[in-house]
Design a protein around this motif. Structure first.
Motif, mmCIF file in Angstrom:
data_model
loop_
_atom_site.group_PDB
_atom_site.id
_atom_site.type_symbol
_atom_site.label_atom_id
_atom_site.label_comp_id
_atom_site.label_asym_id
_atom_site.label_seq_id
_atom_site.Cartn_x
_atom_site.Cartn_y
_atom_site.Cartn_z
ATOM 1 N N THR B 12 -6.563 -1.596 -2.920
ATOM 2 C CA THR B 12 -7.566 -1.629 -1.869
ATOM 3 C C THR B 12 -8.019 -3.066 -1.662
ATOM 4 O O THR B 12 -8.338 -3.769 -2.620
ATOM 5 C CB THR B 12 -8.766 -0.741 -2.245
ATOM 6 O OG1 THR B 12 -8.277 0.565 -2.552
ATOM 7 C CG2 THR B 12 -9.749 -0.642 -1.102
ATOM 8 N N ILE B 17 -6.116 -0.104 2.735
ATOM 9 C CA ILE B 17 -5.074 0.000 1.721
ATOM 10 C C ILE B 17 -4.030 -1.074 1.991
ATOM 11 O O ILE B 17 -3.476 -1.149 3.087
ATOM 12 C CB ILE B 17 -4.410 1.395 1.738
ATOM 13 C CG1 ILE B 17 -5.422 2.487 1.405
ATOM 14 C CG2 ILE B 17 -3.221 1.444 0.772
ATOM 15 C CD1 ILE B 17 -5.978 2.459 0.005
ATOM 16 N N LYS B 81 -5.330 7.058 2.305
ATOM 17 C CA LYS B 81 -6.123 7.452 1.145
ATOM 18 C C LYS B 81 -5.223 7.737 -0.049
ATOM 19 O O LYS B 81 -3.993 7.846 0.101
ATOM 20 C CB LYS B 81 -6.988 8.674 1.480
ATOM 21 C CG LYS B 81 -6.173 9.845 1.992
ATOM 22 C CD LYS B 81 -7.076 10.936 2.516
ATOM 23 C CE LYS B 81 -6.289 12.157 2.930
ATOM 24 N NZ LYS B 81 -5.209 11.898 3.897
ATOM 25 N N SER B 82 -5.837 7.862 -1.213
ATOM 26 C CA SER B 82 -5.079 8.143 -2.422
ATOM 27 C C SER B 82 -4.232 9.393 -2.231
ATOM 28 O O SER B 82 -4.695 10.381 -1.660
ATOM 29 C CB SER B 82 -6.025 8.367 -3.606
ATOM 30 O OG SER B 82 -6.554 7.143 -4.020
ATOM 31 N N ASP B 84 -1.489 9.510 -0.431
ATOM 32 C CA ASP B 84 -0.584 9.305 0.707
ATOM 33 C C ASP B 84 0.712 8.666 0.212
ATOM 34 O O ASP B 84 0.721 7.948 -0.781
ATOM 35 C CB ASP B 84 -1.228 8.371 1.747
ATOM 36 C CG ASP B 84 -2.309 9.072 2.551
ATOM 37 O OD1 ASP B 84 -2.577 10.248 2.268
ATOM 38 O OD2 ASP B 84 -2.878 8.416 3.446
ATOM 39 N N ALA B 106 -5.892 4.316 -4.317
ATOM 40 C CA ALA B 106 -6.992 3.534 -3.737
ATOM 41 C C ALA B 106 -7.950 3.011 -4.809
ATOM 42 O O ALA B 106 -8.846 2.237 -4.515
ATOM 43 C CB ALA B 106 -7.746 4.385 -2.718
#
Lengths: 158, 107
Positions: B12, B17, B81-82, B84, B106
């Motif tokens: 991040t 990201i 987001k986390s 993905d 993230a």
């Protein structure tokens, strides 16, 4: 039965018009931009205006303070000069990095769409001290930012 | 030829990201001479790198030989987001290519 058909018809036409609006607003266009082939002419061009012209079809890119270049002011080794470009401009479609004094100024260019944010970073070779220019295409318009980077040891042909 | 190592990682940065891709590649300009033989080393560089986010192409980078040896290329994603998936694929002027995939972290 008749009202049902009418409902179906309205639904169908609504979908069609949404697509038409999206296409007109350029929302569908980035896909075709992203599919473009490697821009030979832009990489062959010998000056930055010619590069910009070859990439984006116009050479005029006024300076804009919404583009940030993060790079050293002085680079000890011209073979590896880190550069990061970020911009707060809306609807960024492309970013190109150029080194004025390199034999072929264009380092690289990136086309963005969807979740791709206005950011690009790489490490580049610089032959000697030079201006580095970044051209950003956002919302169909071109903008630029320039920074001078001093090079102690050249990084081309070493 | 041996496959070239391609690494991808995410972090991040400034609320977005960031995806960093590192390729083990010589990036020959075609201007350098081999010190032992005196012969010009032919051009060999990555031309294109494509970044996919959850299967959708979000960035295509075109590169020239002036990108440094072992390129480290950075992209940023909005709204990622986390969990993905991100995937980077590259190809060079000699027809070599590589792919690397990662899951966004993230944290």
């Amino acid at each position: 039965m008749t009202p049902m058909k009418r409902r179906t018809f309205l639904k169908g036409s609504a979908t069609a018009s949404v697509l038409a609006v999206a296409a007109a607003a350029g929302l569908l266009r980035p896909q075709t931009v992203l599919a473009a082939a490697w821009p030979q002419a832009a990489f062959d061009a010998k000056d930055m205006n010619a590069v910009t012209q070859a990439l984006y079809g116009a050479a005029d890119a006024p300076a804009n303070s919404a583009i940030q270049i993060k790079a050293p002011i002085q680079a000890e080794n011209g073979a590896v000069v880190p550069i990061a470009v970020s911009t707060s401009l809306d609807r960024v479609e492309g970013i190109a990095i150029m080194v004025d004094k390199n034999a072929a100024p264009l380092i690289g260019s990136v086309s963005l769409s969807g979740a791709g944010a206005g950011y690009f970073s790489a490490r580049m070779k610089m032959g000697k001290t030079s201006d580095v220019k970044v051209v950003v295409k956002a919302g169909g318009k071109l903008y630029s930012a320039t920074q001078n980077i001093k090079v102690t040891v050249g990084g081309c042909g070493g | 030829m041996a496959t070239r190592e391609t690494k991808i990682r995410t972090r991040t940065q400034e609320g977005l990201i960031e995806v960093l891709v590192l390729v083990n590649h010589p990036m020959e300009t075609g201007m350098r001479k081999d010190k032992a033989s005196g012969k010009v080393v032919p051009q060999h560089f990555i031309k294109e790198m494509t970044l996919e986010h959850n299967g959708k192409v979000v960035a295509v980078a075109h590169m020239g030989p002036a990108v440094s040896e072992n390129p480290l290329i950075g992209f940023r994603l909005k709204g990622a987001k986390s969990g993905d998936k991100v995937k980077a694929a590259w190809s060079d002027n000699k027809g070599e290519s590589g792919v690397a995939e990662a899951v966004v972290d993230a944290g």
